[in-house]
Motif scaffolding. Sequence first.
Motif, PDB file in Angstrom:
ATOM      1  N   SER A 141       0.848  -1.196   0.000  1.00 48.63           N
ATOM      2  CA  SER A 141       0.000   0.000   0.000  1.00 48.63           C
ATOM      3  C   SER A 141       0.879   1.240   0.000  1.00 48.63           C
ATOM      4  O   SER A 141       2.102   1.157   0.204  1.00 48.63           O
ATOM      5  N   ARG A 142       0.244   2.408  -0.198  1.00 48.08           N
ATOM      6  CA  ARG A 142       1.000   3.666  -0.180  1.00 48.08           C
ATOM      7  C   ARG A 142       1.714   3.844   1.165  1.00 48.08           C
ATOM      8  O   ARG A 142       2.889   4.239   1.224  1.00 48.08           O
ATOM      9  N   GLY A 143       1.033   3.537   2.246  1.00 45.68           N
ATOM     10  CA  GLY A 143       1.634   3.702   3.559  1.00 45.68           C
ATOM     11  C   GLY A 143       2.827   2.800   3.775  1.00 45.68           C
ATOM     12  O   GLY A 143       3.847   3.210   4.341  1.00 45.68           O
ATOM     13  N   MET A 144       2.720   1.544   3.319  1.00 53.02           N
ATOM     14  CA  MET A 144       3.831   0.605   3.473  1.00 53.02           C
ATOM     15  C   MET A 144       5.023   1.048   2.624  1.00 53.02           C
ATOM     16  O   MET A 144       6.180   0.926   3.054  1.00 53.02           O
ATOM     17  N   LYS A 145       4.766   1.561   1.440  1.00 48.81           N
ATOM     18  CA  LYS A 145       5.856   2.064   0.592  1.00 48.81           C
ATOM     19  C   LYS A 145       6.531   3.274   1.252  1.00 48.81           C
ATOM     20  O   LYS A 145       7.767   3.403   1.223  1.00 48.81           O
ATOM     21  N   LEU A 163      12.277  15.884   4.712  1.00 50.83           N
ATOM     22  CA  LEU A 163      11.050  15.153   4.418  1.00 50.83           C
ATOM     23  C   LEU A 163      10.052  16.069   3.716  1.00 50.83           C
ATOM     24  O   LEU A 163       9.620  17.073   4.283  1.00 50.83           O
ATOM     25  N   ASP A 164       9.683  15.708   2.511  1.00 57.08           N
ATOM     26  CA  ASP A 164       8.735  16.512   1.731  1.00 57.08           C
ATOM     27  C   ASP A 164       7.360  15.834   1.787  1.00 57.08           C
ATOM     28  O   ASP A 164       7.156  14.783   1.175  1.00 57.08           O
ATOM     29  N   GLU A 165       6.440  16.410   2.531  1.00 56.56           N
ATOM     30  CA  GLU A 165       5.089  15.863   2.707  1.00 56.56           C
ATOM     31  C   GLU A 165       5.122  14.379   3.109  1.00 56.56           C
ATOM     32  O   GLU A 165       4.543  13.520   2.428  1.00 56.56           O
ATOM     33  N   PRO A 166       5.801  14.042   4.209  1.00 56.54           N
ATOM     34  CA  PRO A 166       5.964  12.626   4.560  1.00 56.54           C
ATOM     35  C   PRO A 166       4.678  11.919   4.974  1.00 56.54           C
ATOM     36  O   PRO A 166       4.641  10.688   5.017  1.00 56.54           O
ATOM     37  N   PHE A 167       3.616  12.675   5.290  1.00 60.86           N
ATOM     38  CA  PHE A 167       2.382  12.049   5.759  1.00 60.86           C
ATOM     39  C   PHE A 167       1.297  11.986   4.689  1.00 60.86           C
ATOM     40  O   PHE A 167       0.187  11.552   4.948  1.00 60.86           O
ATOM     41  N   SER A 168       1.648  12.410   3.481  1.00 62.66           N
ATOM     42  CA  SER A 168       0.679  12.402   2.388  1.00 62.66           C
ATOM     43  C   SER A 168       0.256  10.977   2.065  1.00 62.66           C
ATOM     44  O   SER A 168       1.087  10.100   1.793  1.00 62.66           O
ATOM     45  N   ALA A 173      -3.147   5.428  11.579  1.00 61.30           N
ATOM     46  CA  ALA A 173      -2.282   4.532  12.354  1.00 61.30           C
ATOM     47  C   ALA A 173      -0.838   4.584  11.863  1.00 61.30           C
ATOM     48  O   ALA A 173       0.102   4.666  12.663  1.00 61.30           O
ATOM     49  N   VAL A 174      -0.658   4.568  10.546  1.00 60.04           N
ATOM     50  CA  VAL A 174       0.685   4.626   9.980  1.00 60.04           C
ATOM     51  C   VAL A 174       1.316   5.985  10.265  1.00 60.04           C
ATOM     52  O   VAL A 174       2.494   6.080  10.635  1.00 60.04           O
ATOM     53  N   ALA A 175       0.537   7.055  10.105  1.00 59.59           N
ATOM     54  CA  ALA A 175       1.044   8.396  10.359  1.00 59.59           C
ATOM     55  C   ALA A 175       1.535   8.530  11.801  1.00 59.59           C
ATOM     56  O   ALA A 175       2.569   9.149  12.065  1.00 59.59           O
ATOM     57  N   ARG A 176       0.805   7.935  12.720  1.00 60.77           N
ATOM     58  CA  ARG A 176       1.220   8.006  14.121  1.00 60.77           C
ATOM     59  C   ARG A 176       2.547   7.295  14.342  1.00 60.77           C
ATOM     60  O   ARG A 176       3.418   7.798  15.075  1.00 60.77           O
ATOM     61  N   GLN A 177       2.728   6.132  13.705  1.00 60.62           N
ATOM     62  CA  GLN A 177       3.996   5.412  13.812  1.00 60.62           C
ATOM     63  C   GLN A 177       5.154   6.269  13.308  1.00 60.62           C
ATOM     64  O   GLN A 177       6.213   6.349  13.938  1.00 60.62           O
ATOM     65  N   VAL A 178       4.938   6.911  12.163  1.00 53.03           N
ATOM     66  CA  VAL A 178       5.994   7.731  11.562  1.00 53.03           C
ATOM     67  C   VAL A 178       6.302   8.932  12.464  1.00 53.03           C
ATOM     68  O   VAL A 178       7.471   9.276  12.680  1.00 53.03           O
ATOM     69  N   GLU A 180       5.999   9.158  15.709  1.00 54.33           N
ATOM     70  CA  GLU A 180       6.743   8.690  16.881  1.00 54.33           C
ATOM     71  C   GLU A 180       8.203   8.421  16.537  1.00 54.33           C
ATOM     72  O   GLU A 180       9.114   8.748  17.305  1.00 54.33           O
ATOM     73  N   LEU A 181       8.425   7.852  15.356  1.00 59.84           N
ATOM     74  CA  LEU A 181       9.783   7.568  14.919  1.00 59.84           C
ATOM     75  C   LEU A 181      10.572   8.863  14.735  1.00 59.84           C
ATOM     76  O   LEU A 181      11.731   8.971  15.165  1.00 59.84           O
ATOM     77  N   LEU A 182       9.956   9.861  14.122  1.00 65.13           N
ATOM     78  CA  LEU A 182      10.650  11.121  13.862  1.00 65.13           C
ATOM     79  C   LEU A 182      10.999  11.842  15.161  1.00 65.13           C
ATOM     80  O   LEU A 182      12.100  12.391  15.301  1.00 65.13           O
ATOM     81  N   VAL A 183      10.073  11.861  16.096  1.00 67.30           N
ATOM     82  CA  VAL A 183      10.353  12.491  17.390  1.00 67.30           C
ATOM     83  C   VAL A 183      11.518  11.796  18.078  1.00 67.30           C
ATOM     84  O   VAL A 183      12.406  12.436  18.657  1.00 67.30           O
ATOM     85  N   GLU A 184      11.544  10.479  18.003  1.00 67.01           N
ATOM     86  CA  GLU A 184      12.639   9.717  18.614  1.00 67.01           C
ATOM     87  C   GLU A 184      13.971  10.058  17.960  1.00 67.01           C
ATOM     88  O   GLU A 184      15.001  10.176  18.640  1.00 67.01           O
ATOM     89  N   LYS A 185      13.961  10.244  16.637  1.00 63.61           N
ATOM     90  CA  LYS A 185      15.204  10.579  15.938  1.00 63.61           C
ATOM     91  C   LYS A 185      15.738  11.941  16.369  1.00 63.61           C
ATOM     92  O   LYS A 185      16.951  12.116  16.515  1.00 63.61           O
TER      93      LYS A 185
END
Length: 254
Positions: A141-145, A163-168, A173-178, A180-185
Motif C-alpha cells: 500500500s502507499r503507507g507501506m511504501k 522530508l517533503d510531505e511525509p504524511f501524504s 495509524a501509519v502516520a502516528r507510527q511515523v 513517533e519515529l521522527l520524534v525519537e530521531k
Amino acid sequence: MAPTALPALEIKSLTKRFGSKTAVADFHLTLPPGAFYGLLGANGAGKTTTMRMIAGLLQADQGSICVYGHRVETDPKAVKAITAWLPDEPLLYDKLTPMEYLEFIAGLWAVEASVAEKRAEELLRWMDLWDERDKRCETFSRGMKQKTALAGALLHDPKLLLLDEPFSGLDAAVARQVKELLVEKTKEGCTIVLTTHVMEIAERLTERVGIFHRGHLLADGSLEELRAKTGRPAANLEDIFIQLVDEASVSSPA
C-alpha cells in the motif's frame, strides 16, 4: 569555555530563479542539532525547491548552504553522506523486497554489511514491516511504501533528514507510527526539516516553522513567537498562517 557546536544547517541568502520567476528569495535559516523545523506554504511557495537545494539536487543561483560545516556548493559528497532526502512520492524498486531494497541502499552508502543488517531489522520492526520483509514492494500500500522509503532514508543514520510531505496518503495509524519515529530521531540528535500542508501536524511535531509565500519567508519562529508577531495570543497555527498569507497577498498581489 567549551567550543560552540556547529549548526546542523546554516543557510544564507539562498535564492533560486526559474526564468523570470523567483522561486526562493534571500532565504536565511540556522538550525542546531536535534531541531525539528517545518516549512509551510501553498503549492508553488518555494518549499520543495528549498529542500532540493539543501539536498544538493538543485543548484542555487545565490547564497550558501552548510550542513555541519560542509558546504553543499563545494563539498556535496560530504553533505550527502550525512543527509537523507525523502520526496513526497516514495522512490522504490517495485521488484525488490524491503530487505533487498535496504541492502541496495546500504551498498550505495557503503554501510558495513553487519551494521546494515542490524539497522535494517531494527527499522523494519519499528515500522511494523518485519513480517513483510520478503514481499515485493509492488504489492505494498502507499503507507507501506512510504515506511519502506523512510527506512531507506534512515539506514545510514543521517544527521539531517529532509522530508517533503511525509504524511501524504498515510492512514492515521501509519502516520502516528511515523510521527513517533521522527520524534525519537530528534531526541537522538537528528535534525529534521519537513514540509506539510497539514497545519495540525506542524503544530504538534515541530518546534519552529517558516511560512513561505511566493518564494519569500513571511515569518519564522515557534508558535508562541508567531502568536506574538500577529498579536493573537490564542490563535492556532492554521489561523496564523492564513492571516500572514492573506496580508502578504494584499500587499503584493500576483
